[in-house]
Write a protein that holds these residues in place. Structure first.
Motif, PDB file in Angstrom:
ATOM      1  N   LEU A 130     -83.138  37.333 -12.898  1.00  0.00           N
ATOM      2  CA  LEU A 130     -82.697  38.177 -11.787  1.00  0.00           C
ATOM      3  C   LEU A 130     -83.630  38.035 -10.594  1.00  0.00           C
ATOM      4  O   LEU A 130     -84.800  37.651 -10.752  1.00  0.00           O
ATOM      5  CB  LEU A 130     -82.676  39.641 -12.220  1.00  0.00           C
ATOM      6  CG  LEU A 130     -82.000  39.977 -13.551  1.00  0.00           C
ATOM      7  CD1 LEU A 130     -82.269  41.432 -13.917  1.00  0.00           C
ATOM      8  CD2 LEU A 130     -80.513  39.702 -13.490  1.00  0.00           C
ATOM      9  N   ASP A 132     -84.262  39.913  -6.391  1.00  0.00           N
ATOM     10  CA  ASP A 132     -83.879  40.933  -5.414  1.00  0.00           C
ATOM     11  C   ASP A 132     -83.605  40.239  -4.078  1.00  0.00           C
ATOM     12  O   ASP A 132     -84.530  39.764  -3.418  1.00  0.00           O
ATOM     13  CB  ASP A 132     -85.014  41.952  -5.254  1.00  0.00           C
ATOM     14  CG  ASP A 132     -84.640  43.112  -4.337  1.00  0.00           C
ATOM     15  OD1 ASP A 132     -83.603  43.020  -3.646  1.00  0.00           O
ATOM     16  OD2 ASP A 132     -85.401  44.097  -4.300  1.00  0.00           O
ATOM     17  N   GLU A 180     -70.224  38.571 -13.157  1.00  0.00           N
ATOM     18  CA  GLU A 180     -71.580  39.090 -12.945  1.00  0.00           C
ATOM     19  C   GLU A 180     -71.589  40.618 -13.008  1.00  0.00           C
ATOM     20  O   GLU A 180     -72.505  41.224 -13.589  1.00  0.00           O
ATOM     21  CB  GLU A 180     -72.137  38.627 -11.600  1.00  0.00           C
ATOM     22  CG  GLU A 180     -73.540  39.164 -11.324  1.00  0.00           C
ATOM     23  CD  GLU A 180     -74.222  38.543 -10.129  1.00  0.00           C
ATOM     24  OE1 GLU A 180     -75.238  39.099  -9.670  1.00  0.00           O
ATOM     25  OE2 GLU A 180     -73.756  37.484  -9.651  1.00  0.00           O
ATOM     26  N   LYS A 181     -70.580  41.241 -12.443  1.00  0.00           N
ATOM     27  CA  LYS A 181     -70.492  42.708 -12.471  1.00  0.00           C
ATOM     28  C   LYS A 181     -70.441  43.222 -13.903  1.00  0.00           C
ATOM     29  O   LYS A 181     -71.106  44.216 -14.248  1.00  0.00           O
ATOM     30  CB  LYS A 181     -69.254  43.156 -11.692  1.00  0.00           C
ATOM     31  CG  LYS A 181     -69.109  44.666 -11.579  1.00  0.00           C
ATOM     32  CD  LYS A 181     -67.900  45.033 -10.731  1.00  0.00           C
ATOM     33  CE  LYS A 181     -67.760  46.548 -10.609  1.00  0.00           C
ATOM     34  NZ  LYS A 181     -66.583  46.922  -9.769  1.00  0.00           N
ATOM     35  N   LYS A 184     -73.846  42.688 -15.696  1.00  0.00           N
ATOM     36  CA  LYS A 184     -74.802  43.692 -15.229  1.00  0.00           C
ATOM     37  C   LYS A 184     -74.524  45.038 -15.881  1.00  0.00           C
ATOM     38  O   LYS A 184     -75.453  45.787 -16.219  1.00  0.00           O
ATOM     39  CB  LYS A 184     -74.753  43.793 -13.703  1.00  0.00           C
ATOM     40  CG  LYS A 184     -75.337  42.563 -13.008  1.00  0.00           C
ATOM     41  CD  LYS A 184     -75.179  42.625 -11.485  1.00  0.00           C
ATOM     42  CE  LYS A 184     -76.030  43.702 -10.884  1.00  0.00           C
ATOM     43  NZ  LYS A 184     -75.998  43.669  -9.402  1.00  0.00           N
ATOM     44  N   ARG A 185     -73.254  45.356 -16.073  1.00  0.00           N
ATOM     45  CA  ARG A 185     -72.909  46.617 -16.742  1.00  0.00           C
ATOM     46  C   ARG A 185     -73.378  46.614 -18.191  1.00  0.00           C
ATOM     47  O   ARG A 185     -73.998  47.571 -18.658  1.00  0.00           O
ATOM     48  CB  ARG A 185     -71.393  46.837 -16.689  1.00  0.00           C
ATOM     49  CG  ARG A 185     -70.947  48.177 -17.277  1.00  0.00           C
ATOM     50  CD  ARG A 185     -69.448  48.233 -17.516  1.00  0.00           C
ATOM     51  NE  ARG A 185     -69.021  47.307 -18.567  1.00  0.00           N
ATOM     52  CZ  ARG A 185     -69.159  47.557 -19.869  1.00  0.00           C
ATOM     53  NH1 ARG A 185     -69.722  48.679 -20.293  1.00  0.00           N
ATOM     54  NH2 ARG A 185     -68.732  46.675 -20.763  1.00  0.00           N
ATOM     55  N   ASN A 188     -77.173  46.770 -18.282  1.00  0.00           N
ATOM     56  CA  ASN A 188     -77.760  47.874 -17.516  1.00  0.00           C
ATOM     57  C   ASN A 188     -78.679  47.361 -16.402  1.00  0.00           C
ATOM     58  O   ASN A 188     -79.766  47.889 -16.183  1.00  0.00           O
ATOM     59  CB  ASN A 188     -78.534  48.814 -18.454  1.00  0.00           C
ATOM     60  CG  ASN A 188     -78.815  50.163 -17.813  1.00  0.00           C
ATOM     61  OD1 ASN A 188     -78.027  50.653 -17.007  1.00  0.00           O
ATOM     62  ND2 ASN A 188     -79.951  50.765 -18.157  1.00  0.00           N
ATOM     63  N   ILE A 189     -78.230  46.323 -15.693  1.00  0.00           N
ATOM     64  CA  ILE A 189     -79.011  45.741 -14.613  1.00  0.00           C
ATOM     65  C   ILE A 189     -78.757  46.526 -13.328  1.00  0.00           C
ATOM     66  O   ILE A 189     -77.601  46.764 -12.960  1.00  0.00           O
ATOM     67  CB  ILE A 189     -78.631  44.254 -14.411  1.00  0.00           C
ATOM     68  CG1 ILE A 189     -79.003  43.451 -15.665  1.00  0.00           C
ATOM     69  CG2 ILE A 189     -79.305  43.669 -13.176  1.00  0.00           C
ATOM     70  CD1 ILE A 189     -78.466  42.034 -15.674  1.00  0.00           C
ATOM     71  N   ASP A 191     -78.112  47.768  -9.505  1.00  0.00           N
ATOM     72  CA  ASP A 191     -77.210  47.204  -8.502  1.00  0.00           C
ATOM     73  C   ASP A 191     -77.919  46.302  -7.509  1.00  0.00           C
ATOM     74  O   ASP A 191     -77.321  45.334  -7.004  1.00  0.00           O
ATOM     75  CB  ASP A 191     -76.492  48.333  -7.742  1.00  0.00           C
ATOM     76  CG  ASP A 191     -75.466  49.046  -8.610  1.00  0.00           C
ATOM     77  OD1 ASP A 191     -75.026  48.459  -9.622  1.00  0.00           O
ATOM     78  OD2 ASP A 191     -75.116  50.198  -8.282  1.00  0.00           O
ATOM     79  N   ARG A 194     -79.612  40.677  -8.325  1.00  0.00           N
ATOM     80  CA  ARG A 194     -78.576  39.669  -8.531  1.00  0.00           C
ATOM     81  C   ARG A 194     -78.988  38.731  -9.664  1.00  0.00           C
ATOM     82  O   ARG A 194     -80.171  38.539  -9.924  1.00  0.00           O
ATOM     83  CB  ARG A 194     -78.370  38.841  -7.256  1.00  0.00           C
ATOM     84  CG  ARG A 194     -77.777  39.597  -6.082  1.00  0.00           C
ATOM     85  CD  ARG A 194     -76.322  39.959  -6.320  1.00  0.00           C
ATOM     86  NE  ARG A 194     -75.523  38.804  -6.729  1.00  0.00           N
ATOM     87  CZ  ARG A 194     -74.998  37.916  -5.891  1.00  0.00           C
ATOM     88  NH1 ARG A 194     -75.180  38.044  -4.586  1.00  0.00           N
ATOM     89  NH2 ARG A 194     -74.272  36.912  -6.352  1.00  0.00           N
ATOM     90  N   ILE A 195     -78.004  38.135 -10.317  1.00  0.00           N
ATOM     91  CA  ILE A 195     -78.298  37.116 -11.328  1.00  0.00           C
ATOM     92  C   ILE A 195     -78.506  35.782 -10.622  1.00  0.00           C
ATOM     93  O   ILE A 195     -77.617  35.306  -9.905  1.00  0.00           O
ATOM     94  CB  ILE A 195     -77.155  37.012 -12.356  1.00  0.00           C
ATOM     95  CG1 ILE A 195     -77.011  38.331 -13.119  1.00  0.00           C
ATOM     96  CG2 ILE A 195     -77.420  35.860 -13.322  1.00  0.00           C
ATOM     97  CD1 ILE A 195     -75.874  38.347 -14.127  1.00  0.00           C
ATOM     98  N   SER A 198     -78.792  31.923 -15.713  1.00  0.00           N
ATOM     99  CA  SER A 198     -78.996  32.314 -17.105  1.00  0.00           C
ATOM    100  C   SER A 198     -79.123  31.054 -17.935  1.00  0.00           C
ATOM    101  O   SER A 198     -78.702  29.978 -17.503  1.00  0.00           O
ATOM    102  CB  SER A 198     -77.828  33.163 -17.623  1.00  0.00           C
ATOM    103  OG  SER A 198     -77.622  34.288 -16.794  1.00  0.00           O
TER     104      SER A 198
END
Length: 227
Positions: A130, A132, A180-181, A184-185, A188-189, A191, A194-195, A198
């Motif tokens: 991840l 920022d 990606e959304k 992240k859910r 628990n990443i 908001d 960003r990825i 991986s």
């Protein structure tokens, strides 16, 4: 310890299932993560976080996401394909067509990628890197230096894994859009993160056939003193 250049030349993507009988030890995983920590980053910002996923339930959930190959992805890959090993070795770039079966002639807007889910469910460890996007490297338009830094982290990780006999496949399918959304859910990443990329980690299956690999020769891309 292998020679550094030998490690670099042996590094490759494992596009298949890993050996299900072998699990990665915590010590080896720690070495891989420590190699990431020592990668050069712009202004030593170290703008990255890593989610280590080894919980089988979570891997199942991520594997159950619907993954597709877009028409644009297919169209833009097609010019880089070689349709024989002879052509592949002559071009020295791109991929063999056997690794990419879809063609621009497909009428579908998108093709389901069933292999990604299958591989993720059977993966020993998945690393999700991840960053920022609000922490731009100083004086770096589009955070070009920050993106370069993420590439350095990827290479450190890959070479360390290779030195330990651990296979790697970068999984770009988790980036962007509804996929990606959902990832992240599940993980628990926050908001604001960003990825970046991986990767699947595991031990390659012994005895798998070796695929042809090509690179340009040094003289093909080197220009002495002027272009």
């Amino acid at each position: 310890m292998k020679d550094t250049l030998e490690l670099i030349k042996e590094r490759k993507s494992i596009r298949g299932l890993f050996d299900s009988k072998k699990s990665m030890g915590k010590e080896d995983l720690h070495k891989i993560l420590e190699a990431c920590s020592w990668a050069p980053t712009a202004h030593n910002m170290q703008n990255f976080e890593i989610v280590v996923v080894d919980d089988k339930t979570l891997l199942q959930s991520i594997g159950n996401i619907k993954y597709t190959i877009s028409k644009t992805y297919i169209k833009e890959n097609y010019p880089h394909l070689s349709f024989s090993e002879e052509e592949f070795r002559k071009r020295k770039t791109g991929l063999l067509s056997t690794r990419f079966t879809a063609t621009p002639k497909d009428d579908q807007k998108e093709i389901t990628n069933d292999f990604i889910g299958k591989f993720l469910k059977a993966t020993d460890v998945l690393l999700v890197f991840l960053y920022d996007p609000n922490r731009r490297a100083p004086a770096s338009e589009g955070d070009f230096l920050g993106i370069m830094s993420l590439g350095c982290i990827m290479e450190n990780m890959w070479l360390m894994a290779n030195s330990l006999g651990i296979g790697v496949q970068i999984v770009s399918a988790l980036i962007g859009g509804p996929v990606e959304k959902e990832v992240k859910r599940i993980l628990n990443i926050p908001d604001h993160l960003r990825i970046a990329f991986s990767c699947r980690l595991g031990y390659p299956v012994v005895g798998e056939p070796k695929l042809a690999r090509v690179r340009r020769d040094v003289v093909d891309f080197t220009h002495i003193n002027k272009y």
